[in-house]
Each structure stands twice: as C-alpha cells, then as structure tokens.
Design an enzyme around this catalytic site. Structure first.
Site, PDB file in Angstrom:
ATOM      1  N   ARG A 276      -1.960 -23.157  -7.533  1.00  0.00           N
ATOM      2  CA  ARG A 276      -1.066 -22.654  -6.483  1.00  0.00           C
ATOM      3  C   ARG A 276      -0.367 -23.811  -5.772  1.00  0.00           C
ATOM      4  O   ARG A 276       0.828 -23.738  -5.453  1.00  0.00           O
ATOM      5  CB  ARG A 276      -1.863 -21.807  -5.483  1.00  0.00           C
ATOM      6  CG  ARG A 276      -2.345 -20.491  -6.046  1.00  0.00           C
ATOM      7  CD  ARG A 276      -2.929 -19.599  -4.970  1.00  0.00           C
ATOM      8  NE  ARG A 276      -4.301 -19.929  -4.639  1.00  0.00           N
ATOM      9  CZ  ARG A 276      -5.379 -19.326  -5.140  1.00  0.00           C
ATOM     10  NH1 ARG A 276      -5.229 -18.362  -6.034  1.00  0.00           N
ATOM     11  NH2 ARG A 276      -6.591 -19.658  -4.763  1.00  0.00           N
ATOM     12  N   PHE A 292       1.873  -9.901 -10.786  1.00  0.00           N
ATOM     13  CA  PHE A 292       0.427  -9.738 -10.627  1.00  0.00           C
ATOM     14  C   PHE A 292      -0.037 -10.566  -9.427  1.00  0.00           C
ATOM     15  O   PHE A 292      -0.978 -11.339  -9.499  1.00  0.00           O
ATOM     16  CB  PHE A 292      -0.320 -10.178 -11.893  1.00  0.00           C
ATOM     17  CG  PHE A 292       0.193  -9.566 -13.171  1.00  0.00           C
ATOM     18  CD1 PHE A 292      -0.172  -8.284 -13.554  1.00  0.00           C
ATOM     19  CD2 PHE A 292       1.067 -10.285 -13.989  1.00  0.00           C
ATOM     20  CE1 PHE A 292       0.305  -7.733 -14.731  1.00  0.00           C
ATOM     21  CE2 PHE A 292       1.545  -9.738 -15.170  1.00  0.00           C
ATOM     22  CZ  PHE A 292       1.169  -8.451 -15.541  1.00  0.00           C
ATOM     23  N   ASP A 314       2.497  -6.153  -7.647  1.00  0.00           N
ATOM     24  CA  ASP A 314       1.157  -5.834  -8.142  1.00  0.00           C
ATOM     25  C   ASP A 314       1.003  -4.323  -8.203  1.00  0.00           C
ATOM     26  O   ASP A 314       1.647  -3.592  -7.441  1.00  0.00           O
ATOM     27  CB  ASP A 314       0.083  -6.431  -7.226  1.00  0.00           C
ATOM     28  CG  ASP A 314      -1.262  -6.542  -7.916  1.00  0.00           C
ATOM     29  OD1 ASP A 314      -1.588  -7.643  -8.414  1.00  0.00           O
ATOM     30  OD2 ASP A 314      -1.998  -5.533  -7.968  1.00  0.00           O
ATOM     31  N   ASP A 363       0.556 -14.334 -13.376  1.00  0.00           N
ATOM     32  CA  ASP A 363      -0.882 -14.539 -13.179  1.00  0.00           C
ATOM     33  C   ASP A 363      -1.613 -13.232 -13.452  1.00  0.00           C
ATOM     34  O   ASP A 363      -2.190 -12.617 -12.552  1.00  0.00           O
ATOM     35  CB  ASP A 363      -1.142 -15.021 -11.739  1.00  0.00           C
ATOM     36  CG  ASP A 363      -2.622 -15.289 -11.474  1.00  0.00           C
ATOM     37  OD1 ASP A 363      -3.373 -15.486 -12.449  1.00  0.00           O
ATOM     38  OD2 ASP A 363      -3.013 -15.294 -10.283  1.00  0.00           O
ATOM     39  N   CYS A 403      -6.528 -15.912 -17.890  1.00  0.00           N
ATOM     40  CA  CYS A 403      -7.879 -16.139 -17.373  1.00  0.00           C
ATOM     41  C   CYS A 403      -8.939 -15.549 -18.300  1.00  0.00           C
ATOM     42  O   CYS A 403     -10.097 -15.394 -17.904  1.00  0.00           O
ATOM     43  CB  CYS A 403      -8.021 -15.558 -15.968  1.00  0.00           C
ATOM     44  SG  CYS A 403      -7.785 -13.777 -15.883  1.00  0.00           S
TER      45      CYS A 403
END
Length: 462
Positions: A276, A292, A314, A363, A403
């Site tokens: 970030r 996201f 989101d 993300d 991730c």
C-alpha cells in the site's frame, strides 16, 4: 558409505545396544520410559501450565509415550525443511495418545526426527514443533518461540499493528496472532496448538508488557472452515474481558477503524502494509480505480498521496460502509468515493463507456484455495487483468496481486503476460513485491509464501 549414512548406522547401533543391553537387562519399562520422555514431577502447576495439553501437563507421569515411525522413503517435505507429516507417510504409531498430544517422530530406521502435535482427524497427521527429540515442550519452550517471533518483528516492521505470530513460519504451527495497537486477535487452525492457545496468549502478553505494551483485550477469530478438517468447530468470541471491537490504528499515515469481530479474517489485511505504501509514489494527481477495495486501504493510500480522484469498488456492503467510515476519518470524502459493485461486471461496463484511469489497482480475494480449482482461478485472474489493462491510459500504472498460495509466482506471472498479449499492451515492470516482513516467508515451508504483488507501467502498442 557416505558420512551421513554412516552416522545414521552408528545411531541405530547405539539405540540397539542401549535398549537391549542396558534397558532390558536392568529395568525395561522404567528405563525405557525414562529414556524416551519422562518429565520430572513437580508438586504444583502454574496457571500457564494448566493451559498445556494433557500430555504436557502430566508432569508426574511418563509422557511422550507415543512414537510415530515413518515409512521408508517418506517424510521428504519434513527432511527438506517443512513442518508437516501427512497420514499416508506413517508406518506405525506405538503407544497411547490423545489427538492434540505431542509425539516423538522417527524415521523408518529409528533415527529421531523431532516432536510434534498429532491429530488423526487431519490429513496433516503431525505438525512439527522441534527437530530435537530431547527438547522439552513446556512453558519455557513456548516462551522462547514467542520471544523470538516478537524480537524479529521489532527490526523490519512497524510493530504498532502487525502480525506477531505467523504459524509455521514462526515454528508455532497452526496459529496466527495479529496485534492491532493494544488488542490481540487470535486465529487457531490446528488442534494441538489450540490446546495451548491460552498459554501462548498469556506468555505473549507478558513479553509485550516487558516492552511497555499493555494488551487491553484479546479476541478470537477461529471461524475458518479449515478447522473442521481438524475435527474442531468454528468459533469466535472474547478471550477474557469484553472490549470495543472497533479498534483504531494508523498505518502509513492512514487512519483506519478495524472491526476485529466482523471484519474479514482477523479484521484487516496487514500483509499488504508496504505494498500500500508503494502505490503512494504513483498516485499523486492521478485518477485511480481500486478494485476489491475491502475497507478502502489501497484507495485511502492513493488519496493520502494526493490523487485527484479515487473510486473504490467492492461487492460487500459491510466493507463499503467501513471504507466510507475510514475515508471520513482521514478527511478524504471529497476525493475518495466507494461503490458496492461486482468488479467482474463493472470493469467491462467502464470499458464500454470509454473510461480511462492513471492507476488501476487489483487486490482480489484468493480465487483458489486448492489445486483442484486452479484452472478456473487462472481464467478469473486473466479476465480482471485484461480488463484492467484496457482501462489504464497509455503510460499509466497497474498494481495487481494474488493472495492464493496455489497461484504460484510462475503461474501468476504467466497469466499476467497472457492478459497483456490479449489486450495488446506492453508491460514495463516497476517492481515486484511479496507480503510484509511480519508475514515471513520460510524457505521450504511453501505454505508461508502466498502473496505476489506487481506494479507495471502500461504502454499501448506502438
């Protein structure tokens, strides 16, 4: 014969001699048990000792009685540095035990490999605690593990809010402990470590107290479905006194309200802390799209860096409500806005309208949590990256990540390359990053490496 094989042969002969000559000819039962696991009796237990599993509490008896022996040729992950032994790798288990107890592990020829938690409910039969069979697993052992974990984090990261314990990477398999200012959030994912959970919390609180940090509350977020694979129910709730579960933190100059009770996982994704921070450098005066966004962390870093406008998207109403609350906390309501939309629907819609952005951030959540669904995950990652690249103006930037542990570096990189080819753009790599250092990557423990993060400059074909 190689030196290693010779040493193992000598070790086996030594065990044979010691057991059949010394033990059998004297007092076989008592001497055998005293050789393999007696813990000296004590007259009383501390509160922390009462938190230990049954097999560690019984200091007036002979424990570690169960010995697990591997099949010949098995234990390759363990021998290469990993911490897991799978159920199909085991030949015999001799001795009594309860699931969650600590057992001794030996190779097929009797060579000692260490000690670990056993759980027959799980395909991961044993989670190793130590490679030294003579190490006592007691309060002092766990104190050393936790002190090491905390001392490490004081060097590479800002510890005001950080992950203090990251499971196998800190040699405490199956547990995660996050610190948000003066609050701890615990996620216990394996039966053995779950039995010592309260002990670990008490020890950690004392370690932090020695550094002047007084923990005001502990909340448990053991509500991941993976616990069912261990034969455990999901659970979340207070450990100790209740407190306000909306915790204020400051990261990279951005203020957040972290909902440790109802937020995702432990409440906030600390692993992206320095990623970030990295996007702040490319967001000044930029028009930014953050996909996201969850509770708005990347969007707010763009806003605090001086972006001209930021749109965070989101699918979760709760996350968007928290993101707007965080924007107001930072005085960014006029610059940073949020929409509750499905990103897969929004990206083609923005493309059809001819929208262009200086920076697009992707993300997404893990699109796969098993090897069986990798193909579908690849399609998802390729689709969002292709759409995002088309929305970036010539010379603008794309920040994209995965991730998922199963979407490894090579596959993720290949997927992005395919998306670039299909969208007819060229990618100039700015940097590649992984998770923050408080989520350390332990080599040979592949499960500890999961976050891949790229920043590219997007250049239209010329």
């Amino acid at each position: 014969m190689c030196a290693f094989c010779y040493a193992r042969s000598i070790h086996v002969l030594h065990i044979f001699y010691k057991f059949f000559v010394t033990n059998v000819l004297s007092c076989p039962i008592l001497d055998y048990l005293s050789t393999y696991g007696k813990i000296n009796p004590q007259n009383s237990k501390t509160d922390n000792e009462k938190c230990l599993p049954t097999a560690v509490q019984r200091k007036d008896t002979y424990i570690m009685g169960a010995i697990v022996t591997l099949k010949k040729g098995e234990g390759r992950l363990l021998k290469s540095g990993g911490a897991w032994i799978f159920d199909n790798e085991v030949d015999t288990i001799v001795g009594s035990f309860e699931n969650g107890d600590i057992v001794i592990v030996k190779d097929f020829d009797g060579y000692p490999l260490g000690k670990g938690f056993i759980n027959t409910n799980s395909k991961i039969l044993i989670r190793m605690l130590t490679r030294h069979v003579d190490t006592e697993i007691d309060e002092a052992f766990f104190t050393k593990r936790l002190q090491d974990a905390w001392d490490y984090r004081k060097k590479p990261v800002d510890t005001s809010s950080c992950r203090v314990v990251f499971g196998e990477a800190d040699f405490l398999p199956g547990i995660v402990i996050d610190k948000f200012e003066n609050v701890l959030v615990v996620e216990s994912l394996a039966l053995g470590i779950d039995k010592v959970k309260n002990l670990l919390i008490n020890i950690l609180k004392n370690i932090l107290k020695n550094d002047g940090i007084i923990i005001e509350g502990v909340y448990e977020r053991s509500d991941a479905k993976v616990r069912k694979h261990e034969g455990m129910d999901t659970y979340k709730g207070f450990i100790g006194d209740e407190f306000n579960t909306k915790v204020h933190i400051n990261e990279n100059g951005v203020r957040y309200i972290v909902d440790v009770k109802d937020g995702q996982k432990t409440g906030f994704f600390l692993d992206q802390k320095y990623n970030r921070l990295a996007i702040q450098r490319i967001c000044k005066d930029a028009k930014v799209l953050d996909c996201f966004t969850h509770t708005g962390s990347f969007a707010l870093n763009a806003g605090i860096a001086g972006a001209s406008s930021v749109l965070g998207v989101d699918a979760s109403e709760l996350a968007i409500a928290q993101a707007r609350e965080n924007a107001a906390l930072n005085g960014l309501e006029s610059t940073v806005s949020f929409e509750c939309r499905d990103v897969f629907d929004l990206l083609p819609e923005l493309e059809s309208k001819g929208e262009q952005f200086d920076v697009v951030i992707l993300d997404p959540p893990a699109f796969t949590k098993s090897r069986n669904s990798i193909k579908n995950a690849v399609k998802g990652y390729r689709e969002i990256n292709l759409r995002a690249m088309k929305l970036v103006r010539d010379g603008g930037f794309l920040a994209t990540c995965s991730c998922s542990h199963f979407m490894d570096f090579e596959l993720f990189t290949k997927t992005i390359k395919q998306a670039a080819m299909n969208s007819h753009v060229r990618l100039r790599q700015v940097e590649f990053r992984t998770q923050a250092p408080d989520h350390p990557i332990l080599w040979a423990a592949d499960e500890s490496y999961y976050l891949k993060f790229y920043i590219f400059q997007v250049i239209k074909e010329r």
